[in-house]
Design an enzyme around this catalytic site. Structure first.
Site, short mmCIF file in Angstrom:
data_model
loop_
_atom_site.label_atom_id
_atom_site.label_comp_id
_atom_site.label_asym_id
_atom_site.label_seq_id
_atom_site.Cartn_x
_atom_site.Cartn_y
_atom_site.Cartn_z
N GLY A 193 0.81 -1.21 0.00
CA GLY A 193 0.00 0.00 0.00
C GLY A 193 0.84 1.26 0.00
NE ARG B 234 -3.28 10.07 6.30
CZ ARG B 234 -4.38 10.51 6.88
NH1 ARG B 234 -4.71 11.79 6.78
NH2 ARG B 234 -5.18 9.68 7.54
CB THR C 118 -3.35 -3.70 9.02
OG1 THR C 118 -2.50 -3.63 7.87
CG2 THR C 118 -4.79 -3.63 8.58
CG ASN D 268 0.54 3.66 18.21
OD1 ASN D 268 1.70 3.98 18.03
ND2 ASN D 268 -0.44 4.56 18.31
CG MET D 269 4.16 0.55 13.92
SD MET D 269 4.88 -1.07 14.21
CE MET D 269 3.84 -2.09 13.16
CG HIS E 96 -7.93 8.05 15.99
ND1 HIS E 96 -8.19 7.34 17.14
CD2 HIS E 96 -6.63 7.80 15.67
CE1 HIS E 96 -7.09 6.69 17.51
NE2 HIS E 96 -6.13 6.95 16.63
CG HIS E 97 -8.19 11.05 11.11
ND1 HIS E 97 -8.83 10.32 10.12
CD2 HIS E 97 -7.12 10.31 11.49
CE1 HIS E 97 -8.16 9.20 9.90
NE2 HIS E 97 -7.12 9.17 10.73
CE LYS F 194 -8.56 4.45 14.17
NZ LYS F 194 -7.68 3.75 13.22
#
Length: 272
Positions: free
Chosen positions: A10, A14, A101, A127-128, A158-159, A162
């Site tokens: 992908g 973004r 993901t 979450n990284m 979140h935005h 999402k």
């Protein structure tokens, strides 16, 4: 030392493009390919930022087999169906995978675990970021120390674009709290409250979801006890923390034995 060959599932999204830029800037890493649902027949058709990183139309492929052929490690921040298609091929080809993901079902997570038990090398994390993974460790410790006298609530925002809720990170924080309590999250979580719900069930872990604007990610875990309340909060101000963590995970994963790893393993944080 030879650079680690990394591809992105992908790449034109973004997050994919941010990860591509991070790989290009990182010593020891080499961006080799990416997958895209869009076909590019000419280099001039590529997004300018990917062209500037040295990619050409031939480096963007449309299937997991071709992507695995180009890389030692693949970083994936796509959608669950694409992730599942990728891990099946990666398991067969011996390609390591970093999965960021969100929205994976319990059955999909179990499938990844089964593949890892059978030879897949994989880091999976909701979450990284360093900060949020440290928060998960602290949540486990707090849940264990405070005991059942404190109610646990997970709040996230979140935005507006999402598509999954609660966020994967919120669920990860809930799991961290459940580990600290020694309970199963699935049978002790409350995802929705509406109408006359009655009193809060003792020992449950509640989730509340907010969506709006361009919020990158905010998460709080609230421990509400008699006469006092403790709140542990993380606020992301840049998506760069996710791409930086993903590339760190990819470099760490290359050459590791098969298995399912977490960001706590990558960052050397204490196990829950």
């Amino acid at each position: 030392m030879t650079d680690i060959m990394i591809a992105i599932n992908g790449i034109t999204g973004r997050m994919g493009r941010q990860i591509a830029a991070e790989i290009a800037a990182r010593d020891g890493a080499r961006l080799t390919a990416g997958s895209s649902r869009q076909s590019f027949h000419d280099d001039a058709d590529l997004p300018a930022d990917l062209r500037d990183l040295g990619l050409c139309a031939a480096d963007l492929v449309g299937d997991p087999e071709s992507l695995c052929a180009h890389a030692q490690v693949i970083i994936d921040f796509s959608l669950p169906p694409a992730t599942m298609a990728l891990v099946d091929v990666a398991h067969r080809t011996g390609t390591a995978v970093v999965i960021g993901t969100t929205g994976l079902s319990s059955a999909e997570e179990a499938h990844v675990q089964a593949l890892a038990d059978d030879g897949l090398t994989c880091v999976i994390a909701p979450n990284m970021g360093l900060g949020i993974n440290l928060l998960m460790t602290l949540v486990t410790q707090a849940a264990r120390a405070l005991g059942p006298g404190f109610d646990i609530e997970v709040l996230e925002m979140h935005h507006s674009a999402k598509v999954d809720a609660p966020s994967g990170t919120a669920l990860g924080l809930g799991k961290a709290a459940a580990v600290g309590r020694g309970i199963d999250l699935a049978s002790n979580s409350v995802r929705v409250r509406d109408g006359h719900t009655g009193a809060r069930e003792a020992g449950s872990i509640g989730f509340a979801t907010l969506r709006g604007g361009d919020v990158i990610g905010e998460h709080s875990v609230i421990f509400a006890g008699p006469g006092e309340r403790i709140e542990l909060t993380h606020k992301a101000s840049s998506r760069g923390l996710f791409s930086a963590g993903a590339v760190t995970a990819g470099l760490w994963l290359a050459g590791r034995p098969a298995g399912l790893y977490s960001m706590a393993d990558v960052l050397g944080l204490p196990k829950a």
